[in-house]
Design a protein around this motif. Structure first.
Motif, PDB file in Angstrom:
ATOM      1  N   ARG A   1       6.991   9.608   9.386  1.00 53.93           N
ATOM      2  CA  ARG A   1       5.494   9.610   8.777  1.00 53.93           C
ATOM      3  C   ARG A   1       5.115   8.164   8.289  1.00 53.93           C
ATOM      4  NH1 ARG A   1       6.868  13.040  11.699  1.00 53.93           N
ATOM      5  NH2 ARG A   1       7.205  15.280  11.274  1.00 53.93           N
ATOM      6  N   PRO A   2       3.757   7.962   8.372  1.00 52.54           N
ATOM      7  CA  PRO A   2       3.434   6.795   7.802  1.00 52.54           C
ATOM      8  C   PRO A   2       3.471   6.922   6.470  1.00 52.54           C
ATOM      9  CG  PRO A   2       1.555   7.928   9.419  1.00 52.54           C
ATOM     10  CD  PRO A   2       2.685   8.764   9.037  1.00 52.54           C
ATOM     11  N   ALA A   3       3.952   5.586   5.883  1.00 50.73           N
ATOM     12  CA  ALA A   3       4.182   5.435   4.580  1.00 50.73           C
ATOM     13  C   ALA A   3       3.017   4.497   4.112  1.00 50.73           C
ATOM     14  CB  ALA A   3       5.198   4.344   4.289  1.00 50.73           C
ATOM     15  N   ARG A   4       1.883   5.352   3.509  1.00 53.14           N
ATOM     16  CA  ARG A   4       0.695   4.596   3.030  1.00 53.14           C
ATOM     17  C   ARG A   4       0.859   3.582   1.844  1.00 53.14           C
ATOM     18  NH1 ARG A   4      -2.795   6.694   5.741  1.00 53.14           N
ATOM     19  NH2 ARG A   4      -2.836   9.061   6.606  1.00 53.14           N
ATOM     20  N   ARG A   5       0.146   2.493   1.953  1.00 53.25           N
ATOM     21  CA  ARG A   5       0.259   1.733   0.690  1.00 53.25           C
ATOM     22  C   ARG A   5      -0.172   2.330  -0.627  1.00 53.25           C
ATOM     23  NH1 ARG A   5      -3.025  -2.426  -2.177  1.00 53.25           N
ATOM     24  NH2 ARG A   5      -1.919  -4.130  -2.379  1.00 53.25           N
ATOM     25  N   PRO A   6       0.769   2.315  -1.562  1.00 51.78           N
ATOM     26  CA  PRO A   6       0.579   2.646  -2.910  1.00 51.78           C
ATOM     27  C   PRO A   6      -0.791   2.006  -3.463  1.00 51.78           C
ATOM     28  CG  PRO A   6       2.856   2.120  -2.699  1.00 51.78           C
ATOM     29  CD  PRO A   6       2.136   1.576  -1.496  1.00 51.78           C
ATOM     30  N   GLY A   7      -1.411   2.833  -4.032  1.00 56.29           N
ATOM     31  CA  GLY A   7      -2.874   2.332  -4.683  1.00 56.29           C
ATOM     32  C   GLY A   7      -3.930   2.125  -3.853  1.00 56.29           C
ATOM     33  N   GLY A   8      -3.836   2.529  -2.517  1.00 55.41           N
ATOM     34  CA  GLY A   8      -4.816   2.198  -1.497  1.00 55.41           C
ATOM     35  C   GLY A   8      -4.631   1.098  -0.642  1.00 55.41           C
ATOM     36  N   ARG A   9      -5.651   0.781   0.280  1.00 60.53           N
ATOM     37  CA  ARG A   9      -5.783   0.071   1.250  1.00 60.53           C
ATOM     38  C   ARG A   9      -5.506  -1.420   0.817  1.00 60.53           C
ATOM     39  NH1 ARG A   9      -8.471   1.720   6.193  1.00 60.53           N
ATOM     40  NH2 ARG A   9      -8.840   3.775   6.245  1.00 60.53           N
ATOM     41  N   PRO A  10      -5.017  -1.982   1.654  1.00 62.31           N
ATOM     42  CA  PRO A  10      -4.522  -3.547   1.552  1.00 62.31           C
ATOM     43  C   PRO A  10      -5.828  -4.122   1.722  1.00 62.31           C
ATOM     44  CG  PRO A  10      -3.799  -3.047   3.580  1.00 62.31           C
ATOM     45  CD  PRO A  10      -4.247  -1.813   2.906  1.00 62.31           C
ATOM     46  N   GLU A  11      -5.891  -5.436   1.314  1.00 63.77           N
ATOM     47  CA  GLU A  11      -7.154  -6.413   1.348  1.00 63.77           C
ATOM     48  C   GLU A  11      -7.319  -6.778   2.966  1.00 63.77           C
ATOM     49  OE1 GLU A  11      -7.710  -9.492  -1.562  1.00 63.77           O
ATOM     50  OE2 GLU A  11      -7.483  -7.920  -3.106  1.00 63.77           O
ATOM     51  N   GLU A  12      -6.138  -7.267   3.652  1.00 67.32           N
ATOM     52  CA  GLU A  12      -6.128  -7.751   4.682  1.00 67.32           C
ATOM     53  C   GLU A  12      -5.084  -6.605   5.636  1.00 67.32           C
ATOM     54  OE1 GLU A  12      -2.507 -11.049   5.378  1.00 67.32           O
ATOM     55  OE2 GLU A  12      -3.929 -11.433   3.910  1.00 67.32           O
ATOM     56  N   ALA A  13      -5.507  -6.695   6.928  1.00 62.47           N
ATOM     57  CA  ALA A  13      -4.841  -5.519   7.781  1.00 62.47           C
ATOM     58  C   ALA A  13      -3.470  -5.835   7.909  1.00 62.47           C
ATOM     59  CB  ALA A  13      -5.477  -5.654   9.171  1.00 62.47           C
ATOM     60  N   PRO A  14      -2.393  -4.788   7.783  1.00 63.59           N
ATOM     61  CA  PRO A  14      -1.113  -4.999   7.920  1.00 63.59           C
ATOM     62  C   PRO A  14      -0.532  -5.542   9.246  1.00 63.59           C
ATOM     63  CG  PRO A  14      -1.307  -2.830   7.956  1.00 63.59           C
ATOM     64  CD  PRO A  14      -2.628  -3.499   7.562  1.00 63.59           C
ATOM     65  N   ARG A  15       0.534  -6.141   9.627  1.00 64.63           N
ATOM     66  CA  ARG A  15       0.795  -6.646  10.961  1.00 64.63           C
ATOM     67  C   ARG A  15       1.548  -5.442  11.549  1.00 64.63           C
ATOM     68  NH1 ARG A  15       5.151  -9.581  13.636  1.00 64.63           N
ATOM     69  NH2 ARG A  15       4.438 -10.337  15.626  1.00 64.63           N
ATOM     70  N   TYR A  16       2.635  -5.082  10.837  1.00 64.67           N
ATOM     71  CA  TYR A  16       3.569  -3.916  10.931  1.00 64.67           C
ATOM     72  C   TYR A  16       2.744  -2.495  10.456  1.00 64.67           C
ATOM     73  CZ  TYR A  16       7.082  -7.320  12.188  1.00 64.67           C
ATOM     74  OH  TYR A  16       7.651  -8.389  12.783  1.00 64.67           O
TER      75      TYR A  16
END
Length: 129
Positions: free
Chosen positions: A11-26
């Motif tokens: 399942r997707p492991a969402r980033r703790p604390g919300g979306r990152p500032e830049e899009a993830p590569r992986y």
């Protein structure tokens, strides 16, 4: 991670604390067995360390982290799960939290799927060694 199977336990492991500032590569995935542990990560290690882990594996999972200790597992536990997968990395998030993961730059869910880079969290352990 097994090709040809209709069942995918990740399942997707969402980033703790919300979306990152830049899009993830992986794309970061966690085995459903460890979803509860993933949900406890911020409570156990703090938001800053949880985000540091997620940011590292979503951008540069095969590189050293300037702050955390990362090592490759030896023996059977360190073997890649399939063709194109990395060996198992052992990431020390804190003195009592460790996460094992592997990554693949060309993961597909089937023969017709588009390849994309993923990191799969294999285990999350909150006990001391």
């Amino acid at each position: 991670m097994s090709k040809g199977s209709a069942y995918d336990p990740h399942r997707p492991a969402r980033r703790p604390g919300g979306r990152p500032e830049e899009a993830p590569r992986y794309r970061v995935l966690v085995h459903r067995q460890y979803l509860g542990h993933w949900g406890e990560l911020v409570e156990r290690v703090g938001l800053k360390q949880a985000q540091q882990f997620w940011d590292h594996v979503s951008r540069t999972p095969g590189s050293p982290d300037p702050i955390a200790s990362i090592s490759l597992l030896k023996g059977r536990a360190g073997r890649p799960k399939g063709e194109g997968w990395s060996r198992t990395f052992h990431y020390r998030v804190s003195s009592s939290a460790r996460i094992d993961y592997q990554y693949c730059d060309t993961y597909t869910t089937g023969p017709e799927g588009d390849p994309h880079p993923v990191v799969v969290i294999l285990t999350i352990n909150y006990s001391s060694h």
